[in-house]
Motif scaffolding. Structure first.
Motif, short mmCIF file in Angstrom:
data_model
loop_
_atom_site.label_atom_id
_atom_site.label_comp_id
_atom_site.label_asym_id
_atom_site.label_seq_id
_atom_site.Cartn_x
_atom_site.Cartn_y
_atom_site.Cartn_z
N LEU A 162 0.82 -1.21 0.00
CA LEU A 162 0.00 0.00 0.00
C LEU A 162 0.86 1.26 0.00
O LEU A 162 0.44 2.29 -0.52
N ASP A 163 2.06 1.19 0.57
CA ASP A 163 2.94 2.36 0.63
C ASP A 163 3.83 2.50 -0.60
O ASP A 163 4.65 3.42 -0.66
N HIS A 164 3.64 1.62 -1.60
CA HIS A 164 4.58 1.60 -2.73
C HIS A 164 3.87 1.35 -4.06
O HIS A 164 4.34 0.57 -4.88
N VAL A 165 2.75 2.04 -4.28
CA VAL A 165 2.01 1.85 -5.53
C VAL A 165 2.05 3.11 -6.40
O VAL A 165 1.24 3.26 -7.31
N ASP A 166 2.99 4.00 -6.14
CA ASP A 166 3.07 5.25 -6.89
C ASP A 166 3.65 5.03 -8.28
O ASP A 166 4.23 3.99 -8.59
N SER A 167 3.53 6.05 -9.12
CA SER A 167 3.94 5.94 -10.52
C SER A 167 5.45 5.89 -10.69
O SER A 167 5.94 5.37 -11.70
N ALA A 168 6.22 6.43 -9.74
CA ALA A 168 7.68 6.30 -9.83
C ALA A 168 8.09 4.84 -9.63
O ALA A 168 9.01 4.34 -10.30
N ALA A 169 7.40 4.14 -8.72
CA ALA A 169 7.67 2.72 -8.53
C ALA A 169 7.28 1.93 -9.78
O ALA A 169 7.98 0.99 -10.18
N ALA A 318 -38.47 7.92 -16.92
CA ALA A 318 -37.75 6.76 -17.40
C ALA A 318 -36.68 6.38 -16.39
O ALA A 318 -36.20 7.23 -15.64
N PRO A 319 -36.30 5.14 -16.35
CA PRO A 319 -35.26 4.73 -15.40
C PRO A 319 -33.90 5.28 -15.80
O PRO A 319 -33.61 5.48 -16.97
N VAL A 320 -33.08 5.54 -14.80
CA VAL A 320 -31.72 6.00 -15.02
C VAL A 320 -30.77 4.88 -14.64
O VAL A 320 -30.89 4.31 -13.56
N ALA A 321 -29.87 4.52 -15.55
CA ALA A 321 -28.96 3.40 -15.29
C ALA A 321 -27.77 3.87 -14.46
O ALA A 321 -26.83 4.46 -14.97
N LEU A 322 -27.86 3.66 -13.17
CA LEU A 322 -26.76 3.95 -12.26
C LEU A 322 -26.35 2.64 -11.61
O LEU A 322 -27.11 2.07 -10.84
N GLN A 323 -25.16 2.16 -11.91
CA GLN A 323 -24.72 0.89 -11.36
C GLN A 323 -23.79 1.12 -10.18
O GLN A 323 -22.86 1.90 -10.25
N ALA A 324 -24.10 0.45 -9.10
CA ALA A 324 -23.26 0.53 -7.90
C ALA A 324 -22.64 -0.84 -7.68
O ALA A 324 -23.09 -1.63 -6.87
N ALA A 325 -21.62 -1.13 -8.47
CA ALA A 325 -20.99 -2.44 -8.39
C ALA A 325 -20.28 -2.59 -7.05
O ALA A 325 -19.76 -1.63 -6.49
N GLU A 326 -20.26 -3.81 -6.55
CA GLU A 326 -19.55 -4.07 -5.30
C GLU A 326 -18.06 -3.88 -5.53
O GLU A 326 -17.49 -4.42 -6.47
N VAL A 327 -17.45 -3.10 -4.68
CA VAL A 327 -16.04 -2.75 -4.85
C VAL A 327 -15.18 -3.63 -3.97
O VAL A 327 -15.42 -3.74 -2.77
N VAL A 328 -14.19 -4.28 -4.54
CA VAL A 328 -13.22 -5.05 -3.76
C VAL A 328 -11.80 -4.57 -4.02
O VAL A 328 -10.94 -4.68 -3.17
N GLU A 329 -11.54 -4.02 -5.22
CA GLU A 329 -10.23 -3.46 -5.51
C GLU A 329 -10.34 -1.94 -5.44
O GLU A 329 -11.40 -1.38 -5.71
N PHE A 330 -9.26 -1.28 -5.07
CA PHE A 330 -9.31 0.16 -4.84
C PHE A 330 -8.11 0.84 -5.50
O PHE A 330 -7.15 1.24 -4.83
N PRO A 331 -8.15 1.00 -6.83
CA PRO A 331 -7.00 1.60 -7.53
C PRO A 331 -6.78 3.08 -7.19
O PRO A 331 -5.73 3.62 -7.52
N MET A 332 -7.78 3.73 -6.53
CA MET A 332 -7.56 5.13 -6.16
C MET A 332 -6.38 5.27 -5.20
O MET A 332 -5.82 6.36 -5.03
N ALA A 333 -5.98 4.15 -4.56
CA ALA A 333 -4.79 4.19 -3.71
C ALA A 333 -3.57 4.63 -4.50
O ALA A 333 -2.66 5.27 -3.95
#
Length: 441
Positions: A162-169, A318-333
């Motif tokens: 988690l401490d080493h996922v930056d773009s320089a790495a 009309a319905p609006v397609a908003l998907q709330a998929a279950e999140v298990v991976e978190f690339p925002m890290a």
């Protein structure tokens, strides 16, 4: 737009004599990919922490599609996101033009911390961070507490990576891959967030670059406020292009109406907590949800779909397609690892929001706000904080950007062009995110 394709092909094909000899490395263990035997897959073992190479390793997954013609060398494909898959791009489509694929082995990578390369994994419920905005009475202290709680959970599930996922790495992983392939130099194509890893590679290993193209350019030099306000301006400007199209196009579902007024009325409803998926009062649409819809549909752009969604929300018919998929991976890290965002207080946070809204008076902001707010309290190392890209040597770098890009504004590409002495900016005078895909279509 064929001009962009020609320039891209010229940039990577020129100087064919610079490529070193190919030596397939047994360490990579290339073999047919399970999804497609015509594509080769392999794993590269790299340190978790490049500064402490004996403190554990991870596996980075790569995929290779061999050159179909007179081969020049290897070209790395760096996906966007963060969270895009270079392996998936090579497996499921041709990420680059046929002219380029004929001359290069195209190697796609899943950057560390994402997809097949030891992804950051978190609790699904905690990963659904509150999209707090001051308009609704949200407090920075609550956003920070949620981010810290999520970060602690991600660390427990993911470990020291988690401490080493930056773009320089990631750039260091790329050079290890180059060495394992036996290439003296490689060509690089980065798209969107992948352009940051490309810039870091050029900064750290300029003489290992044979040619580089950065498409839809990320500017890593921006402060917290400059990042947020430039994204807000992009949101507002691209939404303005949608409004102009709707005014002149009879097929637009909002044609003949004041589109800005329709949107601002919907935004006010969202702030009051009154906007929801038509026909489903239990499914609220918050301010950041609405902003995400408005900005996200500028990527293609998908203006017809956006007009239909806004009309549905305004009329409830009309319905609006908003998907709330279950999140298990978190690339925002990964994004947090590249950005040292700071808000000193609730007042500072609210002032930043007012600046964002000043620059996006119709749309109301940009979904980048949520990421910046969470990253400001992310409890992990920022291994690659913002700085001007400093490239000393290497070839000229081709930058490409759309005039109306909702994610990587043209002003970012212009900023990077000023930072990299030997760079040239090609501007597509049109709409959307990703230039090369339009020229190769």
């Amino acid at each position: 737009m064929k001009r962009a394709l020609v320039v891209l092909a010229t940039a990577v094909v020129a100087g064919a004599g610079l490529a070193g000899p190919v030596s397939a490395s047994p360490a990579l263990g290339w073999g047919p990919c399970p999804e497609d035997a015509a594509v080769e897959c392999a794993s590269l073992t790299v340190p978790v922490d490049w500064d402490r190479p004996t403190a554990g390793t991870i596996e980075v997954r790569v995929a290779r599609k061999r050159a179909t013609g007179d081969r020049i060398g290897t070209l790395f494909f760096l996906p966007g996101g963060p969270g895009g898959s270079g392996v998936g791009a090579v497996l499921t489509r041709a990420p680059l033009s046929a002219e380029i694929a004929a001359r290069f082995d195209v190697v796609g990578i899943d950057p560390r911390g994402t997809n097949r390369s030891s992804p950051v994994v978190c609790d699904a419920d905690l990963a659904d961070l509150p999209a707090g905005v001051p308009d609704t009475g949200a407090r920075l202290v609550d956003v920070a507490a949620s981010a810290r709680r999520l970060g602690r959970d991600c660390r427990a599930r993911t470990g020291p990576l988690l401490d080493h996922v930056d773009s320089a790495a990631v750039a260091r992983d790329l050079d290890a891959l180059r060495a394992a392939l036996g290439e003296r130099q490689v060509s690089v194509y980065g798209i969107s967030y992948g352009t940051l890893a490309g810039q870091m590679y050029a900064e750290l290993f300029p003489r290992r670059v044979r040619a580089m193209v950065l498409d839809s350019v990320f500017d890593h030099s921006l402060s917290t406020r400059d990042f947020l306000t430039s994204e807000a301006r992009a949101a507002e400007e691209t939404f303005g292009q949608f409004v102009a199209w709707c005014d002149r196009e009879p097929s637009c579902a909002l044609h003949g109406r004041d589109v800005r007024r329709v949107y601002t009325d919907l935004y006010a409803e969202a702030v009051r907590g009154e906007l929801h998926v038509p026909g489903d009062p239990a499914a609220p649409i918050g301010p950041m949800d609405l902003i995400g819809i408005a900005v996200g549909h500028q990527y293609g752009p998908a203006w017809n779909q956006l007009a239909g969604l806004l009309a549905a929300m305004a009329g409830g018919t009309a319905p609006v397609a908003l998907q709330a998929a279950e999140v298990v991976e978190f690339p925002m890290a990964v994004f947090c690892a590249d950005h040292d965002f700071r808000f000193s207080s609730q007042r500072d946070w609210a002032d930043a929001w007012r600046e964002v809204q000043r620059d996006a008076p119709t749309v109301g902001g940009h979904f980048a706000w949520s990421a910046a707010s969470a990253c400001a309290s992310w409890p992990a190392r920022t291994g690659n904080p913002q700085h001007r890209t400093d490239v000393d040597g290497g070839p000229a770098i081709l930058l490409m950007n759309s005039r109306y890009d909702p994610a990587t504004p043209l002003e970012w590409a212009r900023g990077v062009e000023r930072q990299i002495d030997r760079s040239v900016l090609l501007t597509y005078d049109g709409w959307g995110h990703n230039v090369h895909a339009r020229g190769s279509a």
